[in-house]
Design an enzyme around this catalytic site. Sequence first.
Site, short mmCIF file in Angstrom:
data_model
loop_
_atom_site.label_atom_id
_atom_site.label_comp_id
_atom_site.label_asym_id
_atom_site.label_seq_id
_atom_site.Cartn_x
_atom_site.Cartn_y
_atom_site.Cartn_z
N HIS A 1 0.86 -1.18 0.00
CA HIS A 1 0.00 0.00 0.00
C HIS A 1 0.90 1.24 0.00
CE1 HIS A 1 -3.23 -2.72 1.89
NE2 HIS A 1 -3.42 -2.60 0.58
N GLU B 1 1.43 3.81 2.80
CA GLU B 1 1.94 3.36 4.09
C GLU B 1 3.46 3.46 4.13
OE1 GLU B 1 -1.97 0.52 4.50
OE2 GLU B 1 -0.02 -0.44 4.37
N HIS C 1 2.88 -3.38 6.98
CA HIS C 1 1.86 -2.40 6.61
C HIS C 1 1.87 -1.22 7.56
CE1 HIS C 1 -0.80 -4.45 3.59
NE2 HIS C 1 0.00 -5.44 3.94
N GLU D 1 1.31 -4.49 11.37
CA GLU D 1 0.71 -3.17 11.24
C GLU D 1 1.44 -2.19 12.14
OE1 GLU D 1 -1.62 -2.24 9.26
OE2 GLU D 1 -2.78 -4.01 8.70
ZN LIG Z 1 -1.84 -1.71 4.31
#
Ligand SMILES: [Zn+2]
Length: 1097
Positions: free
Chosen positions: A751, A754, A848, A933
């Site tokens: 992504h 990010e 992420h 994350e």
């Molecule tokens: Zn992500």
Amino acid sequence: MISKGGSEALLRVLVDTARTPDPDYDVLLPLLRLLAKVGLRDKKFGQKALDLEALDVTLILARKSLAHSYHLLHYLWVLRVSASSVTTAAMLGINGAMELLFKVITPYSRRHTRIVRAATEVLAALLKSKSNSRRAVNRGYVASLLRLHQDWYSHDADHTYVTIRRGLLLCLKHIATLRSGREAFLAAQGLETLLGMAQCCLDQESAEPAVSAMLQTLRQGHPRSPLPLLTARSAYAFPDTASATPEPPHALTEEDFEDNSDEEVDKDSESDPAKEEDDDLETDVDKLSAKPGLDRPEEELAQYQHMCPELSCSFEELQSPLGYDLNLEDAQHANHHHIPTVTFPGQHCFNKDHSSWGPERTNPASASLLCRVKTGRSFKRRPSVNAPPNRQTSSAGTEDPSGHDASGIQAFPEEDAWDREAISCPRIRDFSSSPKPGETAGVLEQLLRAHHKQIPFHDPRVYMAKAQRTRSAVGFEMVAFPDLWGHCPPSGAQPMLERRRGIQRIKILEDVRRLTQPNDIINRVVFSLDEPWTLQDTTPGCLRFFSKFESGNLRKAIQVREFEYDLLTNADVNSSEHQQWFYFRVSGMRAAVPYRFNIINGEKLNSQFNYGMQPTLYSVKEALLGRAGWIRTGEEICYYKNHYCQHATAAGGTKHYYTLTFSITFPHSDDDCYLAYHYPYTYTALMTHLDLLEKSVDPQRVYFRQGVLCQTLGGNPCPLVTITAMPEASSPDQLEQFRHRPYQVITARVHPGESNSSWVAKGALEFLVSEDPVARLLRENFIFKIIPMLNPDGVVHGNHRCSLRGEDLNRQWLSPRAHLQPTVYHAKGLLYYLTSIGRRPVVFCDFHGHSQRKNVFLYGCSVKETLWQAGCAVGAPGLVEDVSYRTLPRILDKLAPAFTMSSCSFSVEKSRASTARVVVWREMGVARSYTMETSYCGCTQGPYQGLQFGTSELQEMGAMFCLGLLILELKSVSCSHQLLARAAALLNGGEDALDQHLQRCSGGGGGRSSSPELDDEPPCLEEIDYSGDGSSDQEASLPELDRQIQECASHREWGEGEEEEEEGAGLKQSGVRLPATVQNSKWLHRVFYDGDLCMFT
Ligand SMILES: [Zn+2]
């Protein structure tokens, strides 16, 4: 009682009693009170009352009791609870309930305030029905309600009647959900009237319920408008030859817009979060069990052999790694002993204190990662005491001359000789042509020689060379100065911003004022990508914007007031959505003046900007003064739903937008500054970094190969890095050990918005090639395959979420196609290949960034936990599950200051079936397959509690992740004696200290998961109604109604005609909160894994 038909029984008694010619009020009144109480708790009460004709009866009786307020009050209560259902409300409207209520709701009078209040509440409930609202508009009730409100307001200097005012406002608010209602509200000067009142009593706590309703009404009554863009479609297009029909994969529904959530995000507590989440849990055991088998012909896997040269290398050709085509004068920045330290003692940003300004970054020999864990060095960090630039300048009023570099470098040499604007965003080709003095390139060279501080693993000249090869659909000609020049983190992490009370209201009122007091409104477009040329206003006194560079994202800027700008970010390429990431240059500012920026096309329902997060700023002047770096800055930050909306494409629903507002006070006048959502990290930065890393390693010891996974759609090579230790000799034994080292696979940045994940990956890469003893052990025992950027094209184009085809690549792992999602296809192919030759990775982790939560945490996959969470039977025969997936997060919980076990989850959601984590777990059988994350914001626990992440903390997390992999191995049964012995030697002497530290940071061994923190959002000083839906109004008044009934029941002597003074100030709205999402992870710990992990004890 309700489930047993209690409501129906009571309603029948009501109907029977009421139909007697002379009803007995001694029976009727307690019955009505009971009905109201039951009705509060029975969601279907309205419908039941309607079916049993109790509604008609109540309405008739109420009409008859107009002169008897005590009786009337009771009927109003029953009507109030009946009207909770929209159908019932509509029926009451048809039967003339609104007219009745208008007879009761009188202008100001000290008599019967209780009745008036109850009537306004019933009316507000009725107006939730659209047909009632329509009727109200047609009958001119909007103007009447405004007049009534005005009247009560003007007689209520000490806020005694806030509840009545609130009721009237809620009536207006509900009517204003209709377009005709808003028009009537505007025509009756509703905005002006309420704005004036709201400004008067904004700070008066006793007026709070009314002020809150005023704000809601103002927001609802504000005319809607489409975004000031010709099309929501991205300003950048990628000619997508691969797909003939560039249609969205599925029809968009309003729900799609509502649930535009981040990777693995928790739902907002809008309705029933626990239930919604459960609905998404995969409960089909078939779909949860391993699915061996390929998504492609087996022959295809052979191509991945060349990506694993380490498996066939004979090491006869040991040679120096690839050089780059630039003749570097200074290759010595390569730091063989580099450890991603959190603190760079020699580097300070915006720091007036020069005493600590060292000539070079010190690199104490003792600073190994284990030492730091042992001594707790990295945990003793304090919030940065550096004054942020705005304070520094505003206190002095002007630029601070003492802020200059202590090394005595003249900041801006021969300033007239060069075009600073060209320097602040240099042209790529300028740099490559042979620089002549005076030209941009020459001046840059001069500046580099004079000013550039050594930044580990960064070199502007290499960056420029790499930038020439980075390909974009836009054909970027410029590079952003911060990416070129480099970034040094500030000496300490910055604290989260404390939210100023009522800030959102002030901002919203300022927005409404644009309509009601337009005299200071400019509304001029000063920057736009949508013109054939890039529009840039150069009017003096007006800020200049620019974003046409790698990772840049700003589509349009509109000057609203002298120091206020509305900004629109660009949608992801070939898409009309995903606006979140921003990165742009701004220049032409004045120092010491706060500029307000509003990014008005946000899509997320909420943002960490409401919870202490600040955007990042880079000042070119500061960089030239020796303080090159991004800092968190900005005041008056909040995020809220605005009045912009757009008809969603397919389903015809309405898509709403959100405003992120912040104020920046720039450190210097006439500076060139860059603002970004988070610390940028471009594709070119990665390519530069990898080259410098490769240069830095000792090829005799470290095996570092920079391969290419594939070309992206945009024509950029997607790098694949292999790191392990060189065999000590090319003896068969050594080669055998070398080739049989288990694999660890890390991917990141699928992504593009990010960027935090890139900083974590950077930390991991630097650590793995470092001379840290842990890194050495890791290299000697594993082969690391790292794909640091799975979506280079997205990063290049400033996308937030997608690839050039407008697809979220982390939803493509189930069946990727080589020509559509090449990076995912080949990453998956490589994993298939490793599995097919019996070399399934020990751990797979995809890095992420998370925009809704704080801290760092892992998502893993577990059949049992998924079924358990979904409430299914877990004890099915044959369902055996290895719980080893919990070991790594538990290790990281004890090790990494930013990491917390309590946010980890191991459930498999249906909506995540096509993510890397789930596919690698299910199709490759990697039990330890994770998404890591990292918050964009910072930490709510541990040593970084209350601090926002800087890049040092992010890099440290990457290193800690690697250390976690080593400890995971030490704890595994397969751990070799040799490794255990070496690790023991490494830990020797420090073991106790390490142990103590681990005990300490894990809260006495119980694990941080035992902390009471359940919700990741700390409570705010004020209720943040960022959505503007204000769905809380009725729910809040119901318990209040309960209280009134109670009170009335205990004051039976309350008689007709008695004058009453209502308690005003003491009347606090009781905010009803839905129960916090039950976090089961703690419980699960005990069920599944209690006491498994005791490190070094
Ligand atoms: Zn992500």
